[in-house]
Design an enzyme around this catalytic site. Sequence first.
Site, short mmCIF file in Angstrom:
data_model
loop_
_atom_site.label_atom_id
_atom_site.label_comp_id
_atom_site.label_asym_id
_atom_site.label_seq_id
_atom_site.Cartn_x
_atom_site.Cartn_y
_atom_site.Cartn_z
N HIS A 18 15.10 14.03 47.30
CA HIS A 18 14.59 13.46 46.06
C HIS A 18 14.91 14.38 44.87
CE1 HIS A 18 11.28 11.47 48.65
NE2 HIS A 18 12.10 10.49 48.26
N LYS A 42 2.78 0.84 52.27
CA LYS A 42 2.65 2.13 52.98
C LYS A 42 1.24 2.69 52.79
CE LYS A 42 7.45 3.59 52.13
NZ LYS A 42 8.27 4.61 51.46
N ARG A 95 20.21 6.55 51.13
CA ARG A 95 20.74 7.37 52.21
C ARG A 95 21.64 6.60 53.14
NH1 ARG A 95 14.77 8.66 53.10
NH2 ARG A 95 15.14 6.64 53.98
N SER A 132 10.63 11.04 53.50
CA SER A 132 9.24 11.47 53.39
C SER A 132 8.48 11.17 54.68
CB SER A 132 8.55 10.79 52.21
OG SER A 132 9.10 11.23 51.00
#
Length: 163
Positions: A18, A42, A95, A132
Amino acid sequence: MSRIAVVPGSFDPITLGHLDVIERAANIFDEIHVVVVHNPGKTAMLPIAQRVSLIEQAVADRALPSSIRVTGWSVGLLVDYCTEVGATVLVKGVRSQVDVAYETPMAIVNRNLAGVETVFMLPDPAHAHVSSSLVRQVASLGGDVAPYVPRAVAEFLEKTRDG
């Protein structure tokens, strides 16, 4: 007229990947707003205020440009924030093809809703495998996350683990 970009994310916690995207975006745009958003899909490990604080520490530790602002946004659409601050671009780190597939519909909707374009930025290959959620899993099992996160995050997670 300055070009303002928003780098949004849950950043729960922020990773070196990040931070790499934020730093590279700061080299392209005049002003960067790193916006910690609530993701209803989440369950967050850290409250938004804590994530904002850790990002501010990471930005300061890395001596990144003063044109980087860090804030939280938990009500309304992200494009509402963009309109409020005059941002015309969202910068998203991707990614893999999975990230691109997930981000593309949102990019189209954001452009349709508010004329906000999305720029996809590839990570430094050294960080392409880190997420993360991976950091949270390693930390929860007592592993060393220092290679994957800024110093402030590693220290914070170690301190909270040790009680």
